[in-house]
Scaffold this motif. Sequence first.
Motif, PDB file in Angstrom:
ATOM      1  N   TYR A 261     127.253  40.174  34.637  1.00 38.95           N
ATOM      2  CA  TYR A 261     126.637  39.020  35.291  1.00 38.95           C
ATOM      3  C   TYR A 261     125.913  39.409  36.582  1.00 38.95           C
ATOM      4  O   TYR A 261     125.225  38.580  37.180  1.00 38.95           O
ATOM      5  N   TYR A 262     126.038  40.645  37.033  1.00 46.40           N
ATOM      6  CA  TYR A 262     125.286  41.088  38.209  1.00 46.40           C
ATOM      7  C   TYR A 262     123.791  41.078  37.901  1.00 46.40           C
ATOM      8  O   TYR A 262     123.367  41.396  36.784  1.00 46.40           O
ATOM      9  N   ALA A 263     122.991  40.755  38.908  1.00 41.35           N
ATOM     10  CA  ALA A 263     121.542  40.863  38.753  1.00 41.35           C
ATOM     11  C   ALA A 263     121.162  42.308  38.475  1.00 41.35           C
ATOM     12  O   ALA A 263     121.872  43.238  38.883  1.00 41.35           O
ATOM     13  N   ASN A 264     120.071  42.515  37.784  1.00 39.39           N
ATOM     14  CA  ASN A 264     119.653  43.881  37.471  1.00 39.39           C
ATOM     15  C   ASN A 264     119.335  44.673  38.729  1.00 39.39           C
ATOM     16  O   ASN A 264     119.551  45.889  38.775  1.00 39.39           O
ATOM     17  N   PHE A 265     118.818  44.013  39.738  1.00 38.12           N
ATOM     18  CA  PHE A 265     118.594  44.647  41.031  1.00 38.12           C
ATOM     19  C   PHE A 265     119.464  43.919  42.049  1.00 38.12           C
ATOM     20  O   PHE A 265     119.141  42.820  42.489  1.00 38.12           O
ATOM     21  N   CYS A 266     120.575  44.549  42.385  1.00 41.50           N
ATOM     22  CA  CYS A 266     121.641  43.880  43.124  1.00 41.50           C
ATOM     23  C   CYS A 266     121.316  43.716  44.607  1.00 41.50           C
ATOM     24  O   CYS A 266     120.712  44.588  45.233  1.00 41.50           O
ATOM     25  N   HIS A 267     121.787  42.634  45.161  1.00 40.51           N
ATOM     26  CA  HIS A 267     121.809  42.448  46.606  1.00 40.51           C
ATOM     27  C   HIS A 267     122.900  43.348  47.182  1.00 40.51           C
ATOM     28  O   HIS A 267     123.859  43.715  46.494  1.00 40.51           O
ATOM     29  N   ASN A 268     122.764  43.712  48.453  1.00 39.79           N
ATOM     30  CA  ASN A 268     123.735  44.632  49.045  1.00 39.79           C
ATOM     31  C   ASN A 268     125.164  44.098  49.011  1.00 39.79           C
ATOM     32  O   ASN A 268     126.115  44.876  48.949  1.00 39.79           O
ATOM     33  N   SER A 269     125.334  42.780  49.029  1.00 42.03           N
ATOM     34  CA  SER A 269     126.688  42.215  48.961  1.00 42.03           C
ATOM     35  C   SER A 269     127.327  42.472  47.596  1.00 42.03           C
ATOM     36  O   SER A 269     128.552  42.652  47.495  1.00 42.03           O
ATOM     37  N   ASP A 270     126.507  42.499  46.528  1.00 44.26           N
ATOM     38  CA  ASP A 270     127.033  42.812  45.194  1.00 44.26           C
ATOM     39  C   ASP A 270     127.496  44.265  45.123  1.00 44.26           C
ATOM     40  O   ASP A 270     128.506  44.579  44.479  1.00 44.26           O
ATOM     41  N   ILE A 271     126.749  45.152  45.767  1.00 39.09           N
ATOM     42  CA  ILE A 271     127.113  46.566  45.751  1.00 39.09           C
ATOM     43  C   ILE A 271     128.416  46.777  46.508  1.00 39.09           C
ATOM     44  O   ILE A 271     129.297  47.536  46.069  1.00 39.09           O
ATOM     45  N   GLU A 272     128.566  46.112  47.630  1.00 41.00           N
ATOM     46  CA  GLU A 272     129.819  46.200  48.383  1.00 41.00           C
ATOM     47  C   GLU A 272     130.990  45.698  47.542  1.00 41.00           C
ATOM     48  O   GLU A 272     132.061  46.303  47.513  1.00 41.00           O
ATOM     49  N   GLU A 273     130.781  44.607  46.825  1.00 37.89           N
ATOM     50  CA  GLU A 273     131.833  44.077  45.949  1.00 37.89           C
ATOM     51  C   GLU A 273     132.149  45.069  44.823  1.00 37.89           C
ATOM     52  O   GLU A 273     133.321  45.263  44.463  1.00 37.89           O
TER      53      GLU A 273
END
Length: 545
Positions: A80-92
């Motif tokens: 469900y992550y976006a294909n190009f993640c926001h930095n908050s998704d990467i931290e998660e």
Amino acid sequence: MEKRVAVIGAGSSGITAVKNLVEAGFNQVVCYERRDVIGGLWFYKETAARWNDEASVNRSTVINTSKEFLAYSDFPMPDYYANFCHNSDIEEYFKKYCKHFGIDKYIKLNTEVLSLKKHRSYESTGKWEIQVKDHSTGNESLEDFDFVIVANGHHGEPILPKFPGLENFQGVTMHSRDYKDVRSTSGSRAVIVGIGNSAGDISVELGKCMKVFLSTRSGAWFEFRLHPSGLPWDYYYHNRLGHFLRQILPRSYRNSKVKDKLKKRFPHDLFHLTPDFEPDDANPTIADDLTDKIASGRVVIKPNIKSFTKKGVIFEDGTFEDNIDLVVFATGYNIVYPFIDKELLNVQDNKVSMYLLMWLPELTKNTLAFLGLCQPIGSMFPIAEMQSRFIAKVFKGEIVLPSKEDMCKEICARTKWQSSIYHDSPRNTIRVPWLPYLDQLAKAVGCKPNMYKLLVTDPRLFWRLLTGPGVSYQYRLEGPNAWPGARRAIFTVMDRIKKPFATRPLVQRNASWGKQFVLMTMSFVVFAAATFFASEDSKWYLKCF
């Protein structure tokens, strides 16, 4: 294994180093992180940098590499992550990775490494002495380790260029590292210096509320996150067949084709951004929204800065922009290690003299290694992971490094290769080709896929690895610490790419009914025409022919 291993830094490189060391049998691993969170560069900080070599993304930073190529080899990103993640998704994602593999217990937060020195017994034992400071208590201590991995990457000290008159400029100046968002700025006119991804992102963001002048010495080749098909750019770029063709085709032919493709999507000449170097000379700049801002006049392209006045900027073409409120230097970083004595490591002009960009050939004991000291066109996460798997095998004695002389030969060959392809820039001193570099390390580790074997035993997988996206899961198909889910992860890449787009039901017409309707209509027309021509009343019409 009872040997003690220290990992310095708990960013994207440090956490995977811990995971792979433990997986290799090292049970006394300590990871020092001076901040109170993991994530390194990818953890967004509201406050200013505490250390001069501390880097952080800004609030709106989105990754330029798609999630399938970003993921570690045995831990795909959630579908469900976006294909190009926001930095908050990467931290998660980092937190999920650490929890899944039990990494947290090895990490000491708020603990800064003050110095790294050879232990007094180094020549016989290869040990290292580390001085650390616990910021939660203020206490300092000395620790001895058999092995050390330095994993704090290459985003070190900000590069701040000097221009005549800058010291008298009355506006606000900052490095892109210190830019947080538009709320941290004020005024109506800004100058951005640089043409990399940070410069482009900040120009687009500030262009919504300011007049922005984007200053560049050389121009750049611009690329987009999405391929014209709508899929991520790296889905097509990183595959074995493509890399093979790029190796055998003449460089001039490759570059001409790439330039044609890039110019069709971004009018480099029209916008006066065509660089004086070839597309494969440097990493491209992502420009998803920059064209709109240039077209609307919110971002104006300018040449290099000549000098500053108290309130304005003079450019090298003689033009002058007055009443400048803000200048942001998106001019990159110097590679620095303040806790390492310069007698041990002295990086000049970002040129790293290390074997495979990991090992200092001068050391008599191969007990110190570096992670993340490279710049690929692609994600660093899988590279740092593969480097740490390689390092763990060296520490265990399962891989024997070449002699000092042979290491130096490899360093000279790499330097010569880089200078023959890439233009002179601090960004290009540590460039590596993404998939070939991974393959080189994977072959030594013993996890590179055996394509000849797969051609016979699993032709479908062979074809997918040859022509499909070269994701890192392929390095868990076989070899040490293979992952049973690797094959399935490779074949479900497209499912995870499509998942974040499926946010509403898609109404589709019944294709079979559509075909039936067309056939029925055509049949009716033919039948009606035949009836008309065959009727007695229409014989006069037939006589006209």
